[in-house]
Design a protein around this motif. Structure first.
Motif, PDB file in Angstrom:
ATOM      1  N   GLY A 169       0.802  -1.215   0.000  1.00  0.00           N
ATOM      2  CA  GLY A 169       0.000   0.000   0.000  1.00  0.00           C
ATOM      3  C   GLY A 169       0.838   1.269   0.000  1.00  0.00           C
ATOM      4  N   ARG A 170       2.013   1.230  -0.627  1.00  0.00           N
ATOM      5  CA  ARG A 170       2.934   2.381  -0.639  1.00  0.00           C
ATOM      6  C   ARG A 170       2.659   3.268  -1.855  1.00  0.00           C
ATOM      7  NH1 ARG A 170       8.395  -0.164  -0.493  1.00  0.00           N
ATOM      8  NH2 ARG A 170       9.110   1.998  -0.441  1.00  0.00           N
ATOM      9  N   PHE A 171       1.785   4.235  -1.677  1.00  0.00           N
ATOM     10  CA  PHE A 171       1.307   5.101  -2.754  1.00  0.00           C
ATOM     11  C   PHE A 171       2.449   5.848  -3.452  1.00  0.00           C
ATOM     12  CE2 PHE A 171      -0.680   9.019  -4.373  1.00  0.00           C
ATOM     13  CZ  PHE A 171      -1.660   8.455  -5.173  1.00  0.00           C
ATOM     14  N   GLU A 172       3.338   6.454  -2.690  1.00  0.00           N
ATOM     15  CA  GLU A 172       4.434   7.233  -3.287  1.00  0.00           C
ATOM     16  C   GLU A 172       5.346   6.354  -4.133  1.00  0.00           C
ATOM     17  OE1 GLU A 172       4.752  10.513  -3.427  1.00  0.00           O
ATOM     18  OE2 GLU A 172       2.871  10.650  -2.332  1.00  0.00           O
ATOM     19  N   ARG A 173       5.603   5.153  -3.666  1.00  0.00           N
ATOM     20  CA  ARG A 173       6.460   4.229  -4.436  1.00  0.00           C
ATOM     21  C   ARG A 173       5.756   3.815  -5.731  1.00  0.00           C
ATOM     22  NH1 ARG A 173      10.594   3.147  -6.942  1.00  0.00           N
ATOM     23  NH2 ARG A 173      11.271   1.008  -7.026  1.00  0.00           N
ATOM     24  N   LEU A 174       4.451   3.630  -5.671  1.00  0.00           N
ATOM     25  CA  LEU A 174       3.700   3.310  -6.882  1.00  0.00           C
ATOM     26  C   LEU A 174       3.840   4.428  -7.910  1.00  0.00           C
ATOM     27  CD1 LEU A 174       0.513   1.779  -5.263  1.00  0.00           C
ATOM     28  CD2 LEU A 174       2.070   0.584  -6.812  1.00  0.00           C
ATOM     29  N   LEU A 175       3.742   5.649  -7.464  1.00  0.00           N
ATOM     30  CA  LEU A 175       3.868   6.789  -8.378  1.00  0.00           C
ATOM     31  C   LEU A 175       5.246   6.830  -9.026  1.00  0.00           C
ATOM     32  CD1 LEU A 175       2.048   9.657  -6.462  1.00  0.00           C
ATOM     33  CD2 LEU A 175       1.215   8.345  -8.425  1.00  0.00           C
ATOM     34  N   GLN A 176       6.267   6.371  -8.333  1.00  0.00           N
ATOM     35  CA  GLN A 176       7.628   6.382  -8.873  1.00  0.00           C
ATOM     36  C   GLN A 176       7.810   5.399 -10.022  1.00  0.00           C
ATOM     37  OE1 GLN A 176      10.112   5.585  -5.503  1.00  0.00           O
ATOM     38  NE2 GLN A 176       9.887   7.647  -4.656  1.00  0.00           N
ATOM     39  N   VAL A 177       7.087   4.282 -10.010  1.00  0.00           N
ATOM     40  CA  VAL A 177       7.290   3.263 -11.045  1.00  0.00           C
ATOM     41  C   VAL A 177       6.283   3.378 -12.189  1.00  0.00           C
ATOM     42  CG1 VAL A 177       8.392   1.656  -9.450  1.00  0.00           C
ATOM     43  CG2 VAL A 177       5.937   1.490  -9.839  1.00  0.00           C
ATOM     44  N   LEU A 178       5.244   4.168 -12.007  1.00  0.00           N
ATOM     45  CA  LEU A 178       4.215   4.328 -13.043  1.00  0.00           C
ATOM     46  C   LEU A 178       4.506   5.540 -13.915  1.00  0.00           C
ATOM     47  CD1 LEU A 178       1.020   3.662 -10.907  1.00  0.00           C
ATOM     48  CD2 LEU A 178       1.999   2.138 -12.638  1.00  0.00           C
TER      49      LEU A 178
END
Length: 111
Positions: free
Chosen positions: A12-21
Motif C-alpha cells: 500500500g505504498r502510494f508514493e512508491r507506486l507513483l515512482q514506477v508508473l
C-alpha cells in the motif's frame, strides 16, 4: 519495475507506486461486466493499493511481457496482470479477472 510495483501494491505504498508508473499509464481491467479503463498514475496507484491482493500471484511471461497470475485454492485462475514497461516506467497494465476469459486462456498450472 514490475517487482517494485507489486511490492508497493502489496504494501500500500502510494508514493512508491507513483515512482514506477508513467504519468500517462493506462490500466485496463476485463471483468464479467465488461472492460474498464483508468488513465493516469495517481488513479492507477490508488486502484493498485486497493487491489494489492492480486499482486500476490506467480510471475509469468505473457506474450513476451512480464505478468502475474493468481489462483484460488482449488487451482482456478483468479486474475492475470500483464505489464508494459518503457523508459524505465510501467506504461500499461492489463488485468483479466473475468473467469470466462481466464478459462479460455492457456495459463500455466499453479505451483
Amino acid at each position: 519495475m514490475v517487482q517494485a510495483f507489486l511490492a508497493a501494491a502489496r504494501d500500500g505504498r502510494f508514493e512508491r507506486l507513483l515512482q514506477v508508473l508513467d504519468p500517462e499509464v493506462r490500466f485496463t481491467v476485463h471483468t464479467p461486466d465488461g472492460r474498464f479503463v483508468t488513465l493516469g498514475a495517481t488513479d492507477v496507484a490508488s486502484l493498485a493499493r486497493v487491489a494489492g491482493g492480486a499482486a500476490r500471484g506467480r510471475a509469468a511471461t505473457v506474450d513476451g511481457r512480464p505478468g502475474v497470475i493468481s489462483w484460488s485454492e482449488d487451482g482456478t485462475p483468479l486474475s492475470l496482470l500483464v505489464f508494459t514497461v518503457s523508459g524505465g516506467r510501467i506504461t500499461e497494465i492489463v488485468a483479466v479477472v473475468d473467469p470466462a476469459k481466464l478459462a479460455l486462456m492457456d495459463l500455466p498450472d499453479p505451483v
